[in-house]
Motif scaffolding. Sequence first.
Motif, PDB file in Angstrom:
ATOM      1  N   ASN A  94      46.809  28.556  14.828  1.00  0.00           N
ATOM      2  CA  ASN A  94      46.859  29.165  16.152  1.00  0.00           C
ATOM      3  C   ASN A  94      47.839  28.377  16.990  1.00  0.00           C
ATOM      4  OD1 ASN A  94      46.071  29.501  19.086  1.00  0.00           O
ATOM      5  ND2 ASN A  94      44.697  31.006  18.131  1.00  0.00           N
ATOM      6  N   ASP A 137      48.615  28.819  20.121  1.00  0.00           N
ATOM      7  CA  ASP A 137      48.232  28.598  21.515  1.00  0.00           C
ATOM      8  C   ASP A 137      47.480  27.282  21.656  1.00  0.00           C
ATOM      9  OD1 ASP A 137      49.411  30.831  22.528  1.00  0.00           O
ATOM     10  OD2 ASP A 137      47.620  32.093  22.421  1.00  0.00           O
ATOM     11  N   THR A 138      46.474  27.085  20.806  1.00  0.00           N
ATOM     12  CA  THR A 138      45.684  25.844  20.849  1.00  0.00           C
ATOM     13  C   THR A 138      46.318  24.721  20.046  1.00  0.00           C
ATOM     14  OG1 THR A 138      44.378  26.525  18.925  1.00  0.00           O
ATOM     15  CG2 THR A 138      43.575  27.183  21.110  1.00  0.00           C
ATOM     16  N   GLN A 139      47.377  25.058  19.279  1.00  0.00           N
ATOM     17  CA  GLN A 139      48.054  24.071  18.434  1.00  0.00           C
ATOM     18  C   GLN A 139      47.132  23.473  17.383  1.00  0.00           C
ATOM     19  OE1 GLN A 139      51.515  23.283  18.689  1.00  0.00           O
ATOM     20  NE2 GLN A 139      51.356  25.152  19.903  1.00  0.00           N
ATOM     21  N   ARG A 140      46.103  24.231  16.981  1.00  0.00           N
ATOM     22  CA  ARG A 140      45.187  23.782  15.958  1.00  0.00           C
ATOM     23  C   ARG A 140      45.369  24.626  14.705  1.00  0.00           C
ATOM     24  NH1 ARG A 140      39.460  22.605  19.162  1.00  0.00           N
ATOM     25  NH2 ARG A 140      40.297  20.964  20.541  1.00  0.00           N
ATOM     26  N   GLU A 150      43.905  18.454  14.849  1.00  0.00           N
ATOM     27  CA  GLU A 150      43.419  18.341  16.216  1.00  0.00           C
ATOM     28  C   GLU A 150      44.568  18.348  17.206  1.00  0.00           C
ATOM     29  OE1 GLU A 150      40.495  18.162  19.114  1.00  0.00           O
ATOM     30  OE2 GLU A 150      40.335  18.493  16.963  1.00  0.00           O
ATOM     31  N   ASN A 151      45.594  17.550  16.912  1.00  0.00           N
ATOM     32  CA  ASN A 151      46.805  17.533  17.737  1.00  0.00           C
ATOM     33  C   ASN A 151      47.948  17.040  16.863  1.00  0.00           C
ATOM     34  OD1 ASN A 151      46.655  14.592  17.836  1.00  0.00           O
ATOM     35  ND2 ASN A 151      45.004  14.892  19.321  1.00  0.00           N
TER      36      ASN A 151
END
Length: 897
Positions: free
Chosen positions: A154, A156-159, A182-183
């Motif tokens: 995803n 948008d969340t960068q996950r 997570e990041n």
Amino acid sequence: MQTNIPNSLFCLVFTLFFSLVLYPQEVETSSIPVQAEKDSIAPIIDSQEISQQLQQQDSVKTDTVKKPQFLTDIVNYTAKDYMRLSPQENKMYLYNEARIVYGDMTIEAGLIIIDNSKNEVYAYGIQDSTDTYSQTPIFTQAQRKVEPDSIRFNFDTQRALVYNSRTQEAEFNVKGMVTKRENDSVYFMKNVRFTTSEDVDDPDYYFYARKIKFVPDKKIVAGLVNMYIADVPTPLGLPFGYFPLTDEETSGFIIPSFGDSQYGYNLQNGGYYFAISDYVDLLTLGSYFTNGSYTFEFSSNYAKRYRYRGNARVRYEKLFNSQRGFPDFSERSSYNIQWSHSQDAKANPTSRFSASVNLGSSEYYAESINQSNTGNYLNNTLSSSVSYSKTFAGEPQINLSLAARHSQNTRTGIVNLSLPTLQLSMSRIYPFAPNGGAKKGIIQNINFQYTLRGENQMNTVDSLFFKPEMFRDARLGAQHSIPLATNFKLFKFLSVSTGTSYEETWVSKTFERSYDPVLNQEVIDTISGFDSYRTYNFNASIGTTVYGLKNFGKDKKIQAIRHVMRPSVSYNINPAFDQFYDTYERDDLSTANQIELVDYSRFDGTLYGAPGRNFSSSIGFSLSNTFEAKVRDKDSTATEPKKITLLNNFSLSTSYNLAGDSLKLSPISLRGSIPIVKNKLDINFGGSLDPYALDNNNRRIDRLNIENGGSLFRLTSGTVNFGYSFSNKDFEGGDEEETDELENETFRNGGRPDDLFGKGMGPDGELFEEDPFEGKEDENESSWYNYKIPWDVRLAYSMNYTNRTRQSEISAHSIMFNGNVELAPKWQVGISSGYDLVNNGVTPTQLRFQRDLDSWLMSFSWVPFGNRRSWNFLIRIKSSVLSDIKYDKRRAPDRRL
């Protein structure tokens, strides 16, 4: 509305990038394949139609504000079945052998879906006609590859979630059930296994971690870690694990091994490894035994490319037998120092430094608990050499060398040291040679040179090694030599050479001798100070080469035999130098009331000894013979006969002293070799023939043996020896693999490089070069075994005969062998043994068994009899990263000698 396809592709590529640096160390539980979405309508359209649909989909006028672009390279995508854009679902599908290439990164999968409504990207495998999940995603960058079952990201969340990822980091193969991003710098993994087995899906063993935290390029922190063998959990585990991620060597602890021996229970070879730099490291090891014994060892390797490389080791042992207070209690200390240094030939063409040091206690190899002594405990001599040489170019050329040498007899404990030895030499000078062309005649060939040798020599015993007593009796001296020579042809066939040599010897002290009538013994007084003497001699020689040929015809099997003789006659004169001798008076012990004059030289006992007192004028004779034959080649296509050597360099030599008063003829020395197998087996022999007879007390007398009723000559000594190595490659036409003897630990320690006394073992009992299966592949993988069985055998035979005083005995007679055979593709056995025909006993014997267990290696070595009776069993992981995970059991030899 503008499409997000470029951003989606970028996020997919960026997400997979973290897998390239992953060093996971955990295990798989069960696969979670994500079923591919199947589209019932799959129209095939090209990339131009996709672009048109993208333009039609955007009904809003383009924003004048430019948004940042993430992609920095062209994205190429292909698919075997179709590439479809679905405006209703706002998705793009790439199906069957889908492929996306962005820069040096490539994504391959059965199905790739880009969902613009959810801002997510998916990569799946697909089910083939047999309902098998295939074409799982493969992500490749440069030479790094990750193979998960499916990917979800995803942007948008960068996950991201990656399912059942497979990758390789260093020597580990890793498979994780679920990976969560997570990041940019932190990733979490669940149910991960890691192993050095090649098959990550069905490994021989693996380590299982339930949760790990991964920081790229820095570390992996794991929770509870368990070891599984054949999918069976074991009690071996850690409550947590920390694994640094770096390509460089790192410092760390060495786990000791537990055992028991005659010194009690012990922890052996534990310590710490220091990764000092890219050029040098340091390993510290120590052992402790419950009876108080202990050992410690320091070893270091260093190297600089195109300059030099080397290694050094220092080992000290303090061993106690029995317990304090018991009558059989004893203690001993031993040490060993080794240093090897070699310089690259291209580093400096005019100077060179090298070192080969092996010194220590005389009993070290016999009584040390170091396992590597298996092949070295019969060593009788330790030797060392550290040298530096420098060449000064020019005319004449000057060569300078400095060396420190050491020689130690381990039986007698006598140590000879030369600290240092200086040698200076000047190349030959031809003062009458023409400026151009070859030198001709006696005058033009006149030449001379200069040589200087200086030494500081010490003789001591190992108990006084490097103590003040060792330096007190040092002998210092220098010797200058100037030889003058020339050569010429005589009657076209004879080569004549003649010359003289002048030598001057310098010493730092001399010894005056006198007689003390009270003590009734010789008294030696040391006179410190410079002193010298000068000597000279003359020599001449004449020689030629004679060829003999006997032809038998080209239709014969042996077509011709050639005999090459090289006779040589020499003449030497050594004057007497009586001026350097004195006398003193003493009582004649054989006759009462008589005085005996004793001759001595003040240079007796100095470094180079006293000059010769007796005048000698001798004629020497030598004859070298070589027999060769031309035989018909077995190859019918050969146009020339094959040349073979029947007898190689069979030589005889003797001399006659014209100035001697008795026993003028020296014994005849003979030696030669008989080639049996070309370049493989030569039988070397030698002997000595004495023409003089013996008296009743077995002393030589001035009477020929034939005149005393005996034969023409007495065979006083003789020797025969040979060594032979052969293997299955000799019969298959393969090339024998060459081994670097300096890489052989036993040879570097002063032993034999052919393992005839047994193969050396490492600290924990593993056999050196113990992975004989590495790099081998079965030639016929479909059969249960390769019919070509690899094997090798080494033989050594030696016999010495002695008859100087009518003893007529064989003083040494033995045959030794070493062999290895691969009974099955992963089974190898070996033996080192022999038989002493004089003492009717078996020589030191070692049996070896090795088994390749894919990811594991098992070895067993056994010395079944003798004072070195012992055995050692070891099973460990082959990978050097996990070499501390092992099980070993041993029975050490009894070293209470």
